[in-house]
Design a protein around this motif. Structure first.
Motif, mmCIF file in Angstrom:
data_model
loop_
_atom_site.group_PDB
_atom_site.id
_atom_site.type_symbol
_atom_site.label_atom_id
_atom_site.label_comp_id
_atom_site.label_asym_id
_atom_site.label_seq_id
_atom_site.Cartn_x
_atom_site.Cartn_y
_atom_site.Cartn_z
ATOM 1 N N ARG A 46 43.107 33.678 30.380
ATOM 2 C CA ARG A 46 42.248 34.492 31.245
ATOM 3 C C ARG A 46 43.073 35.496 32.058
ATOM 4 N N GLY A 99 37.770 47.176 39.754
ATOM 5 C CA GLY A 99 37.530 46.596 38.444
ATOM 6 C C GLY A 99 38.093 45.185 38.355
ATOM 7 N N ALA A 100 39.257 45.000 38.958
ATOM 8 C CA ALA A 100 39.838 43.649 38.968
ATOM 9 C C ALA A 100 38.919 42.696 39.710
ATOM 10 N N ALA A 101 38.328 43.184 40.823
ATOM 11 C CA ALA A 101 37.402 42.324 41.566
ATOM 12 C C ALA A 101 36.234 41.912 40.674
ATOM 13 N N GLY A 102 35.643 42.895 39.974
ATOM 14 C CA GLY A 102 34.513 42.578 39.107
ATOM 15 C C GLY A 102 34.920 41.661 37.965
ATOM 16 N N ALA A 103 36.115 41.874 37.450
ATOM 17 C CA ALA A 103 36.584 41.048 36.336
ATOM 18 C C ALA A 103 36.865 39.622 36.787
ATOM 19 N N LEU A 149 35.200 38.099 39.126
ATOM 20 C CA LEU A 149 33.898 37.440 39.293
ATOM 21 C C LEU A 149 33.376 36.934 37.956
ATOM 22 N N ALA A 150 33.808 37.584 36.870
ATOM 23 C CA ALA A 150 33.323 37.201 35.539
ATOM 24 C C ALA A 150 34.273 36.223 34.860
ATOM 25 N N THR A 157 37.802 35.973 34.777
ATOM 26 C CA THR A 157 39.170 36.246 34.344
ATOM 27 C C THR A 157 40.084 36.314 35.563
ATOM 28 N N PHE A 211 31.492 32.750 45.005
ATOM 29 C CA PHE A 211 32.487 33.290 44.072
ATOM 30 C C PHE A 211 33.888 33.030 44.604
ATOM 31 N N THR A 212 34.844 32.964 43.689
ATOM 32 C CA THR A 212 36.235 33.081 44.105
ATOM 33 C C THR A 212 36.753 34.417 43.590
ATOM 34 N N MET A 213 37.860 34.838 44.130
ATOM 35 C CA MET A 213 38.367 36.166 43.827
ATOM 36 C C MET A 213 39.845 36.073 43.443
#
Lengths: 318, 334, 586
Positions: B31, B74-78, B80-81, B83, B117-119
């Motif tokens: 991931r 983008g890293a934040a959004g990724a 959350l999904a 990775t 969520f975790t980040m």
């Protein structure tokens, strides 16, 4: 894939049910704000419920949703219950954020892939693209749908996200709710082009304009965009034309506004358009059920305990 | 491999240590992926990601456009999904171009959404003066990161800590701002040969024990503090040098217990003096160890100016070994 | 409302202890009327009111220590007591105006040039602070400004000297009691200023507030009266009362240390590091009694530890609580178990003891003596003096004096007279040693060590080398009388150049002593003993006779003087005493 999908009528009934439920919720919240006041700002989405529900109805349960700040239609359509949504609005422990998200809400439901919202508009452009990048990396076949307003379309994050997402062909769909007003700024005065969607060709992606008051039409274009994204062909920009019925927030007297203030008259009301093909008794039944559902949920939220100070120190770090 | 063999120290560079940490963590966990400007084909402007594109492919080592809001947002959004993005901003200074994404999305998303969520995002930030990079490519901004709750802040000073802390950062569920000092990239040091060399956050390192004066320093300043300590020893001042290694969380206990022994404290940092982390440490030590103090807590810091581009002038803006010695003598005279 | 300040009672006096209040709250007081008694390490004295009115508040209780320049008492002036006024404008008349008010943190509105509204009058009145001519000694009523050290527009800090003033007793620097910018010098150099009068005005921005016209109602002030000149750009750091400015200059570590140490002087409180304070509290050491060896004279942990280790249980015992103390401080502690960790010497825990708090004089003496012992290289030389001839001279002189109704002279003034004469020929012993140089004093200011009920005191006879034996005798008697009555002035103790100690008065047969710094020698005078003595008869034959013999001891600082020179001086004193003629030294 093998089970036959719902019929068009079934879909329309379900969209209607959700739109009318959100309409009652909008009215119930407004009543509460007017009577009781409110510890924050409620940005009403009345009149825009159709496009929100129509678009979300095109998503699969595993797809990711980044909603915009006007109303609850997106989240309810994605499967969240009303009570936690009201709980967030009212600062209750039973809210989806445990009571932190009063006011301009940050409701979320990780299990339903309702991903939350940033308080700085336009941050979802890049986050949504990043979520789509994760799906691309993991190969999970999920699509990310990002809602935004015509105001947020001015953010530079749009450019950075659209450029990278197009280059990488990320599975993301952007849906602009163009209601003509960014707080006091008229869209026509802040955009050199007639449509937000006109900007799409610069990024090599499709730009689609749709009547936002027609929920089923929005559903159709969204389905197409999502399928395109899932096939790995990259993002789509959809612009749903709609109207801002109320002020920027509930209580905004809108002194800046020079178009007719609409009050409760909703031109092209999505509720009416969706209801046209539905038999009166069926519609009345759905309406009564929806109103009861809203009242029960709102009363339950009101009765729930408020968040106490301990919430302040929760969830800062994992 | 025996346990003893697994922890044999080798001498490698700070850059190499970071590269190893990235590669090992990407091997360990699928991931984990990276994006940033020029990190793929070029291997990073400082060469930190060399070879990673070849090993892990373009989907996990992604070159981006010049778009810091996307790199971090983008890293934040990724994250959350599901990775674990490890992104590089070419210079730590660019955290200002992605400030909304760092201070709002990374730092607050979990909090705003009730802990759903975790980040797990690592933002690698080449920091500090490196010789003529100018006012917008040379700053030390770690204090700003300390000030916003929700972030963790690492400031490795040695190759061993660079590797161990980066591995810890990648395994951490919280967003980490990882300040790698550009002036240390070529510095070599012993690093344990182990895939599990993980340095836990919040544990300060006593770089040199001493009895007369505690000096807290980070990054490039640790070596200068150590050099100053060697000059001060013949003058009868036995300096203890403490490297906190992470500023969030901050191991104030180690600092306080040192001050309780030495009764004098000096904080050395490259960042500007005003409201730098030296001020925070001074305040905490006053709060916790006031009655252990023989003298005011002292700060030796970068100037309250932008950094000039000329390499000599630039050095004159950050603490030198001589200035640390001078300040220590002044402090000892109180 | 006005304050009576603790006056400066000597150049080196920084504080005093209130020993008694002579006026109570509600008592009327006149200017010059004593309101309380204060004891310092040098002198006990009465503090006179500088204001007429009614005593409104005693700001210090008996036994509390008050710093020089601090308000001792509040006096309500007659006008106020009859009709309490609200916010007062600058008081007219000679009464001192609030010299000790801290500078306002609110910037003076007058400094904002673009403010179209005239600022309210009270702010202006508050912004002005007078630095008063302090009391420089009990008998000093005026001084002459000899030079200004600060000019109008200069920033000044509290405690910073602004001018030099000469009085008939002393030349001294006057320190500002207000922080800000010097707005006005009220006296030119060479002009005479009375004690209590404003010497200078200090304001936040250096602008003089417009004096409100006497007839104008309070609160009204014409905009035209607002001084419009821009605030001066101060050279140094931020001026109190002014908005802070950004300062990107390089940090100067040594200057910062100096600034930190200057607060020790400015705040005039016993300075100690937090760690030293904590240790002192733990060990029950009174910080005020510890001599500081740290930078700026601050007390370090080592100082506290050394102090606590001194083998003086009484000194280490905590001070009894101030104020009403029904329990005698001398409660014996017969049970070994109850002593606790009181700082008793190890092994003495089971010895009954009285914890007697040391007096301030005791503590000052202790510090003074041990410092002298540490710094000076003490050495003593002794001679035996045959006072046979002098006994007859003295007897004749006293017969005359008794006939004139005057007191008899003891031997002390004769020894003093001989010593003064000898010192003129041996000036290195009437001196101060400073390593790089020896200061030979141009007059003999003779200290006489006096045993008083409060402890050892050393009053000084100024210009003793010019005095006859009779005036020396009367001067000594006068000093002793003033000590006994508790009325010596601060000038009675300063500037000594040589000291005579007289332990013979209580029976000592030898008299080495500790040098009274910063002098280099002290003459010890034991008791006169009648001893069998080898004498040379008129015919040149030797014989043994009974003679009154005085064994004089000269203790000197060997750093400054060699043994032979000191002994030559002592032998000179002996020669003068043994060869005393009636007409000599009158």
């Amino acid at each position: 894939m093998n089970s036959p999908g719902p019929t068009a009528e079934q879909v329309q009934l379900e969209v209607y049910r959700k739109v009318v439920t959100i309409r009652f919720a909008e009215l119930r919240i407004r009543e509460h704000v007017e009577k009781e006041g409110f510890g924050g700002f409620w940005h009403p989405g009345i009149g825009q419920e159709g496009l929100q529900v129509g678009a979300v109805s095109a998503m699969q349960p595993d797809d990711y949703l980044y909603y915009a700040h006007r109303g609850l239609g997106y989240a309810f359509a994605k499967g969240m219950e009303l009570e936690p949504l009201f709980g967030d609005l009212l600062g209750r422990r039973t809210g989806s954020t445990g009571g932190k998200g009063g006011g301009t809400v940050h409701f979320a439901d990780a299990s339903r892939h309702v991903m939350g919202q940033g308080g700085t508009l336009g941050s979802s452009f890049v986050m949504g693209a990043g979520t789509a990048a994760a799906s691309q990396l993991l190969g999970d076949g999920r699509v990310t749908v990002v809602f935004f307003g015509d105001g947020a379309s001015g953010r530079g994050t749009w450019h950075e996200a659209a450029l990278q997402a197009s280059v990488w062909k990320l599975p993301v769909v952007w849906i602009c709710e163009n209601n003509g007003w960014a707080l006091s700024a008229r869209f026509t005065e802040q955009s050199p082009t007639e449509h937000v969607a006109d900007r799409a060709p610069a990024y090599g992606i499709p730009g689609v304009v749709v009547d936002g008051q027609d929920a089923m039409a929005v559903r159709e274009v969204t389905l197409e965009a999502i399928e395109r994204a899932r096939r790995g062909e990259g993002p789509t920009l959809i612009e749903a034309k709609t109207l801002r019925i109320r002020g920027h927030y509930e209580g905004d007297r809108q002194p800046y506004r020079d178009d007719p203030v609409l009050g409760d008259e909703i031109p092209n009301d999505p509720v009416h358009r969706l209801g046209e093909g539905i038999a009166d008794d069926v519609r009345r039944g759905i309406d009564a059920e929806a109103r009861a559902l809203v009242d029960r949920a709102f009363d339950a939220a009101l009765a729930a305990p408020r968040a106490d100070d301990s919430v302040i120190f929760e969830d800062v770090w994992a | 491999m025996s346990a003893a063999a697994a922890t044999t120290d080798r001498v490698i560079g700070y850059s190499r240590a970071i590269n190893e940490a990235l590669a090992e963590e990407m091997r360990r966990d699928e991931r984990v992926w990276m994006m940033g400007q020029d990190i793929g084909r070029l291997g990073g402007v400082f060469g930190l990601t060399r070879g990673l594109l070849d090993e892990f492919g373009p989907m996990r080592v992604r070159d981006t456009a010049i778009n810091e809001t996307f790199i971090v947002g983008g890293a934040a959004g990724a994250a959350l999904a599901g990775t674990i993005p490890v992104v590089e901003l070419q210079f730590a200074d660019f955290l200002f171009t992605a400030a909304d994404e760092i201070f709002h999305k990374l730092a607050k998303w979990r909090y705003m959404h009730g802990g759903q969520f975790t980040m797990p995002v690592v933002v690698r930030l080449p920091t500090g003066v490196v010789g003529g990079a100018g006012a917008e490519h040379s700053q030390s901004l770690e204090t700003i990161a300390m000030h916003v709750a929700g972030l963790k802040v690492a400031v490795p000073a040695t190759p061993s800590d660079a590797k161990g802390l980066l591995k810890a950062a990648i395994r951490d569920p919280d967003p980490v701002l990882f300040f790698e000092h550009k002036g240390l990239y070529r510095v070599k040091g012993p690093v344990p040969e182990s895939d599990e060399h993980v340095v836990p956050f919040g544990s300060a390192r006593i770089a040199r024990p001493g009895s007369d004066l505690t000096v807290v320093a980070t990054g490039l300043m640790v070596d200068r503090a150590l050099a100053a300590a060697e000059q001060l020893a013949p003058q009868g001042i036995d300096v203890e040098v403490i490297d906190p290694r992470t500023l969030v969380p901050l191991d104030i206990d180690t600092i306080v217990s040192s001050v309780e022994r030495t009764h004098r404290l000096m904080v050395v940092h490259e960042a500007s003096r005003t409201a730098g982390f030296g001020a925070e440490i001074a305040a905490q030590v006053h709060e916790r160890a006031f009655f252990a103090l023989d003298a005011p807590v002292w700060r030796v810091c970068g100037t309250d100016t932008p950094l000039p581009q000329d390499p000599d002038l630039e050095q004159a803006c950050i603490p030198s070994t001589d200035e640390i010695v001078t300040a220590a003598l002044a402090l000892a005279a109180i | 409302m006005a304050h009576v300040l603790m006056p400066r009672l000597g150049v080196s006096v920084t504080e005093g202890t209130v020993s008694s209040w002579l006026k109570q709250v509600g008592d009327p007081v006149e200017v010059g009327e004593p309101i309380c008694e204060v004891a310092t390490d040098k002198v006990d004295t009465e503090i006179e009111s500088t204001v007429a009115g009614v005593l409104a508040e005693q700001l210090y209780a008996v036994d509390e220590v008050v710093q020089v320049g601090e308000p001792l008492a509040t006096v309500t002036t007659a006008d106020e007591s009859s009709a309490p006024a609200p916010a007062e404008p600058a008081p007219a008349g000679p009464a001192p105006v609030e010299p000790e008010q801290p500078p306002s943190i609110v910037p003076d509105p007058a400094s904002f040039g673009d403010d179209p509204e005239p600022p309210p009058a009270p702010a202006v009145a508050d912004a002005a602070h007078a630095v008063l001519m302090p009391r420089l000694g009990v008998s000093v009523t005026e001084g002459t400004v000899s030079s200004w050290l600060k000019q109008v527009g200069d920033p000044v800090e509290v405690g910073e000297p602004i001018c030099e003033v000469a009085t008939d007793k002393v030349d001294t620097e006057i320190e500002s009691t207000v922080a800000g910018v010097l707005a006005e010098q009220r006296y030119a150099e060479g002009e005479v200023v009375q004690v209590g009068e404003p010497l200078a005005v200090v304001t936040a921005d250096g602008a003089l507030p417009a004096a409100p016209p006497a007839a104008a109602p309070a609160g009204s002030r014409s905009a035209a009266a607002v001084p419009t000149r821009p605030a001066p750009a101060p050279a140094g750091p931020t001026v109190p009362g002014q908005p802070a400015r950004v300062d990107p200059s390089r940090f100067d570590h040594h200057a910062a240390v100096q600034r930190a140490l200057e607060t020790i002087v400015r705040t005039a409180r016993p300075a100690a590091s937090p760690a030293a304070r904590h240790l002192a509290a733990t060990l029950g050491v009174d910080l005020a009694s510890v001599g500081g060896t740290g930078g700026g004279g601050h007390v370090t942990r080592d100082d506290v530890r050394r102090h606590a280790e001194q083998p003086a249980p009484a000194a280490a015992a905590p001070m009894p609580p101030r104020g009403p103390a029904p329990v005698p401080a001398s409660t014996p502690s017969p049970e070994p178990g109850t002593t606790g960790p009181d700082g008793l010497p190890v092994g003495y825990e089971d010895v009954p003891y009285d914890a007697v708090p040391t007096s301030r004089i005791r503590r000052v003496t202790a510090e003074h003596m041990s410092r002298s012992r540490r710094t000076a290289a003490h050495m003593t030389t002794e001679v035996d003096v045959d006072l046979g001839l002098l006994t007859e001279v003295r007897a004749r002189l006293n017969t005359q004096r008794v006939a004139q109704g005057r007191a008899k002279l003891s031997f002390l003034p004769f020894v003093a007279r001989a010593a003064c004469a000898a010192l003129l020929d041996h000036p290195d012993l009437n001196a101060t040693f400073e390593t790089e140089r020896l200061l030979r004093w141009g007059e003999v200011n003779l200290g006489i060590a006096v045993d008083t009920p409060r402890g050892l005191m050393v009053p000084v006879l100024r210009g003793a080398e010019r005095m006859t034996v009779e005036s020396l005798g009367e001067g000594i008697a006068d000093l002793a009388g003033r000590l006994r009555d508790g009325k010596p002035g601060p000038d009675d103790f300063r500037a000594g150049t040589f000291t005579i100690s007289n332990p013979g008065s209580v029976g000592a047969v030898s008299a080495p002593a500790i040098i009274n710094q910063p002098q280099v020698a002290i003459l010890g005078m034991p008791t006169i003993q009648r001893r069998p003595w080898v004498v040379t008869m008129a015919d040149g034959q030797e014989s043994i006779a009974i003679r009154p013999i005085l064994r004089l001891a000269l203790t000197f600082d060997h750093r400054a003087v060699d043994g032979a020179d000191a002994t030559r001086c002592l032998v000179d004193i002996r020669r003068r005493l043994e060869a005393w003629g009636v007409d000599e030294y009158r």
